[in-house]
Write a protein that holds these residues in place. Structure first.
Motif, short mmCIF file in Angstrom:
data_model
loop_
_atom_site.label_atom_id
_atom_site.label_comp_id
_atom_site.label_asym_id
_atom_site.label_seq_id
_atom_site.Cartn_x
_atom_site.Cartn_y
_atom_site.Cartn_z
N PHE A 134 39.70 -16.05 -11.62
CA PHE A 134 39.93 -15.79 -13.05
C PHE A 134 39.37 -14.43 -13.46
O PHE A 134 40.05 -13.65 -14.14
CB PHE A 134 39.27 -16.89 -13.89
N LEU A 135 38.16 -14.12 -13.06
CA LEU A 135 37.52 -12.88 -13.49
C LEU A 135 38.23 -11.65 -12.95
O LEU A 135 38.61 -10.74 -13.70
CB LEU A 135 36.05 -12.86 -13.06
N VAL A 136 38.42 -11.59 -11.63
CA VAL A 136 38.99 -10.39 -11.04
C VAL A 136 40.44 -10.17 -11.48
O VAL A 136 40.88 -9.04 -11.69
CB VAL A 136 38.89 -10.42 -9.50
N GLU A 137 41.18 -11.24 -11.68
CA GLU A 137 42.55 -11.09 -12.14
C GLU A 137 42.60 -10.69 -13.61
O GLU A 137 43.52 -9.98 -14.04
CB GLU A 137 43.33 -12.37 -11.89
N SER A 138 41.59 -11.11 -14.37
CA SER A 138 41.50 -10.65 -15.77
C SER A 138 41.27 -9.15 -15.82
O SER A 138 41.84 -8.44 -16.65
CB SER A 138 40.37 -11.38 -16.51
N ILE A 139 40.44 -8.65 -14.91
CA ILE A 139 40.18 -7.21 -14.86
C ILE A 139 41.42 -6.45 -14.40
O ILE A 139 41.81 -5.44 -15.00
CB ILE A 139 39.00 -6.94 -13.92
N ILE A 140 42.05 -6.94 -13.36
CA ILE A 140 43.23 -6.28 -12.82
C ILE A 140 44.36 -6.22 -13.86
O ILE A 140 45.09 -5.24 -13.96
CB ILE A 140 43.72 -6.99 -11.54
N ASN A 141 44.47 -7.29 -14.65
CA ASN A 141 45.53 -7.37 -15.66
C ASN A 141 45.14 -6.75 -17.00
O ASN A 141 45.81 -6.98 -18.01
CB ASN A 141 45.94 -8.83 -15.87
N ASN A 142 44.05 -5.97 -16.98
CA ASN A 142 43.64 -5.21 -18.19
C ASN A 142 43.28 -6.11 -19.36
O ASN A 142 43.63 -5.82 -20.51
CB ASN A 142 44.73 -4.21 -18.60
N TYR A 143 42.60 -7.23 -19.09
CA TYR A 143 42.13 -8.07 -20.17
C TYR A 143 40.75 -7.65 -20.66
O TYR A 143 40.14 -8.34 -21.47
CB TYR A 143 42.09 -9.53 -19.72
N VAL A 144 40.25 -6.53 -20.17
CA VAL A 144 38.97 -6.01 -20.65
C VAL A 144 39.17 -5.50 -22.06
O VAL A 144 40.05 -4.67 -22.32
CB VAL A 144 38.46 -4.87 -19.72
N LYS A 145 38.33 -5.98 -22.98
CA LYS A 145 38.48 -5.58 -24.40
C LYS A 145 37.35 -4.64 -24.81
O LYS A 145 36.26 -4.70 -24.28
CB LYS A 145 38.46 -6.83 -25.29
#
Length: 261
Positions: free
Chosen positions: A250-261
């Motif tokens: 979940f975490l690494v795919e959130s980062i890869i998919n630009n979910y960093v806010k």
């Protein structure tokens, strides 16, 4: 060809006589021809198979009991049972991609919550076991991702409301030997993780020759949306970690998919 052992029999008049009685399973036909259909080899073969069945049953029963006890005690998880080299290879690649992505965004510090983020447990600051036992609950994704981040000179710190600072430090020390990961806790939850973050930044800057880490180059990774919201208002980058997500990446795919806010 092996010669059968000779069995000595005593007759009614006290004299002894010998007969060839095969004592191994390979001479069924010879045994039957010398001693009739009730030869000893059939009995020996049966006993031999029974022995192996008993051994096999005991091994299987032992494995089942060990697995059940491990699951009940928490020292073994279903995730551990389903790990394969292929899954680890995919996870490693995703972790590398996520770390590269953050490096391109000039991220210098990862500030991570502990309970339900770094580990899959909510200790509430009341863990009764050892650091070794708690280390078993560090998420494989977190361990993999942080190792990739460290290789790119991205630092990490723990920001938590837990009062078990020494325990958490021992866990991170065992999981990431040789890495400096300060642990900041105890502070009030009134302002979220603001005080934690300020002190973590100062700590890392002082330890690593003033790397000029700031709010904008720091990411808070937390499972509490209230902490995420407050940190975002102060100019920090954030990632909400869903502890109930079925996705083990979940975490690494959130980062890869630009979910960093």
């Amino acid at each position: 060809m092996r010669r059968p052992l000779r069995e000595v029999a005593t007759t009614t008049n006290g004299d002894s006589q010998s007969s060839d009685l095969p004592l191994y399973a390979g001479d069924d036909e010879k045994s039957n021809s010398n001693n009739g259909s009730n030869g000893h080899s059939g009995v020996c073969l049966c006993e031999h198979n029974k022995c192996w069945r008993t051994i096999f049953f005991n091994l299987v029963a032992g494995a089942v009991i060990t697995t059940v006890l491990g699951l009940l005690s928490g020292t073994l998880t279903f995730d551990m049972l389903t790990r394969t080299p292929q899954k680890f290879a995919v996870l490693d690649e995703r972790c590398e991609q996520a770390a590269r992505h953050l490096k391109r965004q000039n991220i210098k510090l990862l500030a991570l919550d502990f309970d339900l983020t770094v580990i899959d447990q909510h200790t509430g600051g009341r863990w009764k076991g050892t650091a070794e036992e708690l280390s078993d609950h560090v998420r494989p994704e977190i361990q993999c991702f942080l190792n990739s981040a460290f290789n790119r000179r991205i630092d990490a710190a723990i920001v938590t409301f837990s009062t078990q600072i020494d325990l958490i430090g021992n866990v991170t020390g065992q999981t990431f030997p040789g890495q400096y990961i300060p642990v900041h806790g105890w502070y009030t939850a009134k302002d979220g993780k603001q005080l934690h973050l300020v002190r973590a930044i100062n700590d890392i800057n002082a330890a690593n020759g003033n790397r000029k880490i700031s709010n904008a180059t720091t990411i808070l990774i937390d499972d509490d949306k209230r902490n995420i919201k407050k940190a975002r208002k102060e100019g920090y980058r954030t990632i909400w970690y869903d502890p109930d997500a079925d996705n083990p990446m979940f975490l690494v795919e959130s980062i890869i998919n630009n979910y960093v806010k």
